[in-house]
Design a protein around this motif. Sequence first.
Motif, PDB file in Angstrom:
ATOM      1  N   ALA A 448       0.840  -1.197   0.000  1.00 48.69           N
ATOM      2  CA  ALA A 448       0.000   0.000   0.000  1.00 48.69           C
ATOM      3  C   ALA A 448       0.872   1.242   0.000  1.00 48.69           C
ATOM      4  O   ALA A 448       1.768   1.390   0.836  1.00 48.69           O
ATOM      5  CB  ALA A 448      -0.912  -0.003   1.227  1.00 48.69           C
ATOM      6  N   VAL A 449       0.583   2.154  -0.941  1.00 46.69           N
ATOM      7  CA  VAL A 449       1.415   3.340  -1.126  1.00 46.69           C
ATOM      8  C   VAL A 449       0.636   4.586  -0.728  1.00 46.69           C
ATOM      9  O   VAL A 449      -0.396   4.908  -1.326  1.00 46.69           O
ATOM     10  CB  VAL A 449       1.894   3.465  -2.589  1.00 46.69           C
ATOM     11  CG1 VAL A 449       2.878   4.625  -2.725  1.00 46.69           C
ATOM     12  CG2 VAL A 449       2.549   2.163  -3.052  1.00 46.69           C
ATOM     13  N   GLY A 450       1.106   5.282   0.286  1.00 42.28           N
ATOM     14  CA  GLY A 450       0.508   6.524   0.762  1.00 42.28           C
ATOM     15  C   GLY A 450       1.196   7.741   0.174  1.00 42.28           C
ATOM     16  O   GLY A 450       1.905   7.647  -0.830  1.00 42.28           O
ATOM     17  N   GLY A 451       1.006   8.912   0.823  1.00 42.93           N
ATOM     18  CA  GLY A 451       1.484  10.133   0.197  1.00 42.93           C
ATOM     19  C   GLY A 451       2.098  11.140   1.144  1.00 42.93           C
ATOM     20  O   GLY A 451       1.809  11.167   2.338  1.00 42.93           O
ATOM     21  N   VAL A 452       2.957  11.995   0.567  1.00 43.82           N
ATOM     22  CA  VAL A 452       3.589  13.076   1.308  1.00 43.82           C
ATOM     23  C   VAL A 452       3.414  14.395   0.574  1.00 43.82           C
ATOM     24  O   VAL A 452       3.148  14.444  -0.634  1.00 43.82           O
ATOM     25  CB  VAL A 452       5.102  12.825   1.537  1.00 43.82           C
ATOM     26  CG1 VAL A 452       5.329  11.503   2.258  1.00 43.82           C
ATOM     27  CG2 VAL A 452       5.884  12.865   0.223  1.00 43.82           C
TER      28      VAL A 452
END
Length: 697
Positions: A448-452
């Motif tokens: 799972a790839v989240g964000g900044v």
Amino acid sequence: MNRKKMKANAGASFRWLSAVIAVAVGCGVLRANTVDGKLVANNTPSYVATAQNLGTEDPAKVIEVSIWLQLHNRSQFDALTQSLYDRTSPNYHHWLKPNDMAASFAPTAQEVKTVQEFFAAHNLKVVKTGPNNLYVRGRGTVGDVEKAFQIQLNNYQVGSKTIRANASDPYVEGAASTLVRAVSGLDTGEFEHTLVAQPTNLAGAKTAGPKPAAISDADFYSSQCFTGTETDTFSTNGDGELPIGTYSGNKLNLQSQNSPGCAYTPPSIQTAYNLTGLYNEGYDGTGETIAIVDWCGSFTIQDDANKFSKKFGLPKLTSSNFAITYTAPSACIAYDQVEINLDVEWAHAIAPGASINLVVPPSADFQDVDEAEFDVANYGLGNVLSGSYASTELYTATTELDTESLISEIGAAAGISFNFASGDYGDYQLQTIRTTISAPADSPWSTAVGGVTLALNSDNSIAWQAGWGNNGTLLAEEGTVYDPPEIGFFGGSGGGASECVTKNSRFRPPICTGGFLKPPFQQALKGKYRQIPDVSWLADPYTGAAILISIPGQIPEQVWQVVGGTSLATPMFSALWAIANQEAVAGGGTELGQAAPYLYSLPAGTVYDIVPVTSATDVTGTIQTSKGTTKYTAKDLAGDPKVEFVSAIWDYFSLEDTALVISFGTDSSLKTGSGWDDVTGVGAPNAQAFADFFHTQ
């Protein structure tokens, strides 16, 4: 696809057979009703219990449904796949071939024939049988489908959408009943792209302003999204009448009539995250293939991507490094497919030497996308899959979650990392009746790839990063000073825990409202359930990335846009994972498979730990009225978040005397912290150190 051969050892592909451990059975197992048939339990979306029923579906409407068959020895398959990631196991990195899967776990030809006969007996025409006999897809009228599965199909109001769904779990009679794991296509649930464009229109504005000026090569985006400080004063009707609002603080550099504003380009990102060091070492993804799953298709993607590449000195996409694989004829191919351009252009920007296989299902329906993902796993259409889309776990039937997870697991067993966006709604509480997370990112077999949010210095080094989450505060609009200012959540990285009611299998949904228990690689985290995201990268649209796309009727037709969302972070990370695979093979190893299991034991320096940030010049203000002056702190103007944050003034470009405060690091109830957190996972990759670590893995 570049794959290192297994070590020579007679029967090496099957040495796990004598060491398989049993795993508990979970959701998706059928519950017996009678000796003649079985109910397919947990095959009904949860919203059916509470959503407004808009009435029955037209019985003459033609639809397609799929039966996904039971795997043989599912618990053994779970255990085997886990052992492929266990360094102490003799199976470590001995990835399964399709023939291995077929021989020990796949349904048989006779079992498929039995399901086909079930369809035929109920007036449903078989239109497709999936690879390795995993599913059979049929077509017929709603009325015939209802009779076949002994259900009622209704339309439901779910938020702003009308969704068809079965009112109860389907029932399968006869010999096929013991073979069915899930029935797909009864509901019209779809995946949605997790894409957020940098705002160029103010929602709810009194009048529509002019469009920003077209971006030219001579006057291109700046990599500076925060440009000093400013003070703005707004008064009623713009003529000094009370109330008067005065605000001071950081200035957000977005597009205006006179300036392109900020957007990150491949050179700025390559410098910021030390990708240039990787390229100088000779690692750019060469020999690897990124499979990007995007539905419908684009008429102009290759031409757009090549103009984008030429602008930034990237290799041209040709038949030798770019393919489009349609899994079925597409009835929705179109122009202006922003997601496709974003995924292809930015995967190419991060791993310019990798090949790209754009895998195109005909629609966003669960059926179509699941089948496309399965094709990637079964046919090896890439070393890594990038999926910039999601559905809400809470509103997705448990059998569908299990199907999605099984496909990711098959990918993991084949040595392919299935990477999915964690979503753009934070904890989803504004979209659903309670907090939830995104699927298929929720699977223990997915990454799972989240964000900044990203701020750069003038030399493109990183000034600061925050977990992506924005509140927007409207200060004034065309002569109206808002007293108090109006505040709302704009968007943020999806994250949190999968939701289960009862315990069961570690690798599949228990009997629950949906969801998964946590996998071995998350055992050090608190709680019992799978948590997302695992990792993160650039996603904030206010500090977004540039793409080039063709829009018919525009002059010029190819235009630049700024986009964000975890849709951006996902192809970026997938491309870096392709480079990590390249390094692993160059170091004498194999492709790495699923990314997530490695991320929780990376050495210091390979990822940036994203922690709360703040600024001494966050926006503050006052409003003067006839009764006196009210002071507003930075927290007041950011919605009183319970975390540290940065805020900046956005002078809205097309409406006079209009401005907002945008906060950064305010992601609904989610928050960053040292180590893993539910906004950014383990953090954002320091690309060169990250990929170099895998040279010896």
